[in-house]
Motif scaffolding. Structure first.
Motif, PDB file in Angstrom:
ATOM      1  N   TYR A  62       0.832  -1.206   0.000  1.00 17.74           N
ATOM      2  CA  TYR A  62       0.000   0.000   0.000  1.00 17.74           C
ATOM      3  C   TYR A  62       0.867   1.257   0.000  1.00 17.74           C
ATOM      4  O   TYR A  62       0.634   2.186  -0.773  1.00 17.74           O
ATOM      5  N   SER A  63       1.869   1.295   0.875  1.00 18.95           N
ATOM      6  CA  SER A  63       2.735   2.472   0.950  1.00 18.95           C
ATOM      7  C   SER A  63       3.478   2.710  -0.352  1.00 18.95           C
ATOM      8  O   SER A  63       3.521   3.836  -0.857  1.00 18.95           O
ATOM      9  N   THR A  64       4.074   1.653  -0.905  1.00 13.20           N
ATOM     10  CA  THR A  64       4.887   1.832  -2.107  1.00 13.20           C
ATOM     11  C   THR A  64       4.042   2.180  -3.330  1.00 13.20           C
ATOM     12  O   THR A  64       4.485   2.919  -4.197  1.00 13.20           O
ATOM     13  N   ARG A  65       2.837   1.680  -3.381  1.00 12.33           N
ATOM     14  CA  ARG A  65       1.979   1.897  -4.544  1.00 12.33           C
ATOM     15  C   ARG A  65       1.143   3.178  -4.434  1.00 12.33           C
ATOM     16  O   ARG A  65       0.947   3.885  -5.411  1.00 12.33           O
ATOM     17  N   ASN A  66       0.651   3.495  -3.227  1.00 11.04           N
ATOM     18  CA  ASN A  66      -0.324   4.579  -3.080  1.00 11.04           C
ATOM     19  C   ASN A  66       0.178   5.827  -2.363  1.00 11.04           C
ATOM     20  O   ASN A  66      -0.301   6.918  -2.648  1.00 11.04           O
ATOM     21  N   ILE A  67       1.088   5.673  -1.433  1.00  7.74           N
ATOM     22  CA  ILE A  67       1.546   6.821  -0.637  1.00  7.74           C
ATOM     23  C   ILE A  67       2.838   7.419  -1.190  1.00  7.74           C
ATOM     24  O   ILE A  67       2.929   8.622  -1.430  1.00  7.74           O
ATOM     25  N   PHE A  68       3.830   6.594  -1.416  1.00  7.03           N
ATOM     26  CA  PHE A  68       5.138   7.109  -1.803  1.00  7.03           C
ATOM     27  C   PHE A  68       5.116   7.943  -3.088  1.00  7.03           C
ATOM     28  O   PHE A  68       5.776   8.987  -3.143  1.00  7.03           O
ATOM     29  N   PRO A  69       4.383   7.531  -4.125  1.00 10.72           N
ATOM     30  CA  PRO A  69       4.358   8.381  -5.333  1.00 10.72           C
ATOM     31  C   PRO A  69       3.755   9.764  -5.085  1.00 10.72           C
ATOM     32  O   PRO A  69       3.995  10.686  -5.867  1.00 10.72           O
ATOM     33  N   ARG A  70       3.015   9.929  -3.997  1.00  7.24           N
ATOM     34  CA  ARG A  70       2.435  11.242  -3.671  1.00  7.24           C
ATOM     35  C   ARG A  70       3.390  12.091  -2.832  1.00  7.24           C
ATOM     36  O   ARG A  70       3.160  13.284  -2.654  1.00  7.24           O
ATOM     37  N   LEU A  71       4.453  11.460  -2.311  1.00 10.51           N
ATOM     38  CA  LEU A  71       5.420  12.171  -1.479  1.00 10.51           C
ATOM     39  C   LEU A  71       6.731  12.452  -2.207  1.00 10.51           C
ATOM     40  O   LEU A  71       7.508  13.299  -1.761  1.00 10.51           O
ATOM     41  N   GLY A  72       6.995  11.714  -3.267  1.00  9.90           N
ATOM     42  CA  GLY A  72       8.276  11.890  -3.942  1.00  9.90           C
ATOM     43  C   GLY A  72       8.425  10.936  -5.099  1.00  9.90           C
ATOM     44  O   GLY A  72       7.439  10.552  -5.737  1.00  9.90           O
ATOM     45  N   GLU A  73       9.659  10.565  -5.362  1.00  9.10           N
ATOM     46  CA  GLU A  73       9.978   9.655  -6.452  1.00  9.10           C
ATOM     47  C   GLU A  73      10.446   8.323  -5.891  1.00  9.10           C
ATOM     48  O   GLU A  73      10.991   8.265  -4.789  1.00  9.10           O
ATOM     49  N   THR A  74      10.263   7.269  -6.671  1.00  9.43           N
ATOM     50  CA  THR A  74      10.651   5.936  -6.229  1.00  9.43           C
ATOM     51  C   THR A  74      11.631   5.335  -7.222  1.00  9.43           C
ATOM     52  O   THR A  74      11.596   5.645  -8.418  1.00  9.43           O
ATOM     53  N   GLY A  75      12.487   4.476  -6.712  1.00 10.57           N
ATOM     54  CA  GLY A  75      13.435   3.783  -7.574  1.00 10.57           C
ATOM     55  C   GLY A  75      14.120   2.674  -6.814  1.00 10.57           C
ATOM     56  O   GLY A  75      13.874   2.460  -5.620  1.00 10.57           O
ATOM     57  N   THR A  76      14.991   1.981  -7.502  1.00  6.62           N
ATOM     58  CA  THR A  76      15.786   0.939  -6.865  1.00  6.62           C
ATOM     59  C   THR A  76      17.066   1.548  -6.313  1.00  6.62           C
ATOM     60  O   THR A  76      17.461   2.661  -6.698  1.00  6.62           O
ATOM     61  N   SER A  77      17.722   0.814  -5.476  1.00  3.14           N
ATOM     62  CA  SER A  77      19.008   1.271  -4.946  1.00  3.14           C
ATOM     63  C   SER A  77      19.996   1.537  -6.078  1.00  3.14           C
ATOM     64  O   SER A  77      20.704   2.545  -6.060  1.00  3.14           O
ATOM     65  N   GLN A  78      20.033   0.647  -7.042  1.00  4.43           N
ATOM     66  CA  GLN A  78      20.973   0.822  -8.152  1.00  4.43           C
ATOM     67  C   GLN A  78      20.637   2.059  -8.973  1.00  4.43           C
ATOM     68  O   GLN A  78      21.532   2.790  -9.402  1.00  4.43           O
ATOM     69  N   GLU A  79      19.361   2.312  -9.199  1.00  4.48           N
ATOM     70  CA  GLU A  79      18.981   3.528  -9.937  1.00  4.48           C
ATOM     71  C   GLU A  79      19.415   4.782  -9.187  1.00  4.48           C
ATOM     72  O   GLU A  79      19.869   5.752  -9.799  1.00  4.48           O
ATOM     73  N   ILE A  80      19.302   4.758  -7.875  1.00  3.00           N
ATOM     74  CA  ILE A  80      19.734   5.898  -7.058  1.00  3.00           C
ATOM     75  C   ILE A  80      21.245   6.053  -7.144  1.00  3.00           C
ATOM     76  O   ILE A  80      21.760   7.156  -7.372  1.00  3.00           O
ATOM     77  N   ILE A  81      21.960   4.964  -6.996  1.00  2.00           N
ATOM     78  CA  ILE A  81      23.426   5.012  -7.083  1.00  2.00           C
ATOM     79  C   ILE A  81      23.864   5.510  -8.458  1.00  2.00           C
ATOM     80  O   ILE A  81      24.802   6.310  -8.566  1.00  2.00           O
ATOM     81  N   ASP A  82      23.182   5.066  -9.509  1.00  2.00           N
ATOM     82  CA  ASP A  82      23.531   5.503 -10.860  1.00  2.00           C
ATOM     83  C   ASP A  82      23.346   7.004 -11.054  1.00  2.00           C
ATOM     84  O   ASP A  82      24.038   7.619 -11.879  1.00  2.00           O
ATOM     85  N   LEU A  83      22.435   7.616 -10.306  1.00  2.00           N
ATOM     86  CA  LEU A  83      22.192   9.062 -10.416  1.00  2.00           C
ATOM     87  C   LEU A  83      23.141   9.900  -9.563  1.00  2.00           C
ATOM     88  O   LEU A  83      23.250  11.108  -9.773  1.00  2.00           O
ATOM     89  N   LEU A  84      23.846   9.288  -8.619  1.00  2.00           N
ATOM     90  CA  LEU A  84      24.699  10.065  -7.722  1.00  2.00           C
ATOM     91  C   LEU A  84      25.773  10.884  -8.461  1.00  2.00           C
ATOM     92  O   LEU A  84      25.970  12.052  -8.122  1.00  2.00           O
ATOM     93  N   PRO A  85      26.439  10.346  -9.464  1.00  2.00           N
ATOM     94  CA  PRO A  85      27.483  11.159 -10.135  1.00  2.00           C
ATOM     95  C   PRO A  85      26.929  12.359 -10.893  1.00  2.00           C
ATOM     96  O   PRO A  85      27.658  13.320 -11.129  1.00  2.00           O
ATOM     97  N   SER A  86      25.674  12.319 -11.296  1.00  2.00           N
ATOM     98  CA  SER A  86      25.122  13.393 -12.125  1.00  2.00           C
ATOM     99  C   SER A  86      24.051  14.196 -11.404  1.00  2.00           C
ATOM    100  O   SER A  86      23.116  14.667 -12.031  1.00  2.00           O
ATOM    101  N   ARG A  87      24.208  14.368 -10.076  1.00  2.00           N
ATOM    102  CA  ARG A  87      23.221  15.137  -9.331  1.00  2.00           C
ATOM    103  C   ARG A  87      23.064  16.516  -9.965  1.00  2.00           C
ATOM    104  O   ARG A  87      24.036  17.162 -10.321  1.00  2.00           O
ATOM    105  N   SER A  88      21.804  16.962 -10.103  1.00  3.76           N
ATOM    106  CA  SER A  88      21.519  18.232 -10.790  1.00  3.76           C
ATOM    107  C   SER A  88      21.655  19.416  -9.852  1.00  3.76           C
ATOM    108  O   SER A  88      21.636  19.273  -8.646  1.00  3.76           O
ATOM    109  N   ALA A  89      21.768  20.573 -10.452  1.00  2.00           N
ATOM    110  CA  ALA A  89      21.885  21.804  -9.655  1.00  2.00           C
ATOM    111  C   ALA A  89      20.512  22.308  -9.265  1.00  2.00           C
ATOM    112  O   ALA A  89      19.525  21.933  -9.758  1.00  2.00           O
TER     113      ALA A  89
END
Length: 187
Positions: free
Chosen positions: A160-187
């Motif tokens: 319920y949280s991952t499907r209905n609540i979290f998308p209303r509070l922010g963005e969701t992804g896998t650990s690897q997707e988050i790690i892949d974005l770390l080098p290119s953090r935006s300004a």
């Protein structure tokens, strides 16, 4: 919203991965959650980003219909699990409520470090993780969820949280997707 970007100053908040909690019967997939949370912590530290390790040492006061089943907390209950490899640079926050912001100085510490976004992981998805994320969102932080680095002993609460609540509070992804974005953090 699918994961798109991370702010330049993003912090990782790992909720309740402590000896007393991870030893509770009924928590599914703890090995993979612990491994992914540990990998995230290393990746954040490697980039000199804030890692906040949160433990819980009690409950909020007040009457509830479903009281906690645990009496006094056993020795070592609040100890963070060694796999997190706690470092001197980490923020360590002890809470006594579901969320890590309500009864602590976590918000002030993160804002003093210039953090504008948080990535949240840990247990339990439908209580500690969700409450922490709601409080972060309400405090003005951009919120991202590491979905594969969290679990709940109640699969329906996790779903319920991952499907209905979290998308209303922010963005969701896998650990690897988050790690892949770390080098290119935006300004």
């Amino acid at each position: 919203m699918p994961l798109t970007t991370l702010d330049p100053n993003t912090a990782l908040i790992i909720v309740d991965l402590q000896k007393g909690i991870v030893s509770l019967p009924g928590l599914p997939a703890m090995d993979s959650v612990i491994e992914r949370a540990s990998v995230l912590a290393r990746a954040f530290r490697d980039r000199a980003l804030t890692v906040a390790l949160v433990n819980v040492a009690g409950g909020a006061p007040g009457r509830v219909e479903q009281p906690r089943q645990i009496g006094s907390l056993p020795e070592g209950w609040t100890d963070l699990i060694p796999e997190l490899d706690q470092q001197p640079s980490d923020l360590v926050v002890t809470k006594r409520t579901w969320g890590a912001f309500a009864s602590t100085d976590l918000e002030a510490q993160l804002k003093a470090r210039g953090v504008t976004q948080v990535v949240v992981a840990g247990v339990a998805t439908g209580t500690g993780v969700e409450a922490t994320a709601r409080q972060a969102y309400e405090a003005g932080f951009n919120v991202t969820f590491a979905l594969d680095a969290m679990t709940d002993m109640r699969p329906e609460a996790h779903a319920y949280s991952t499907r209905n609540i979290f998308p209303r509070l922010g963005e969701t992804g896998t650990s690897q997707e988050i790690i892949d974005l770390l080098p290119s953090r935006s300004a």
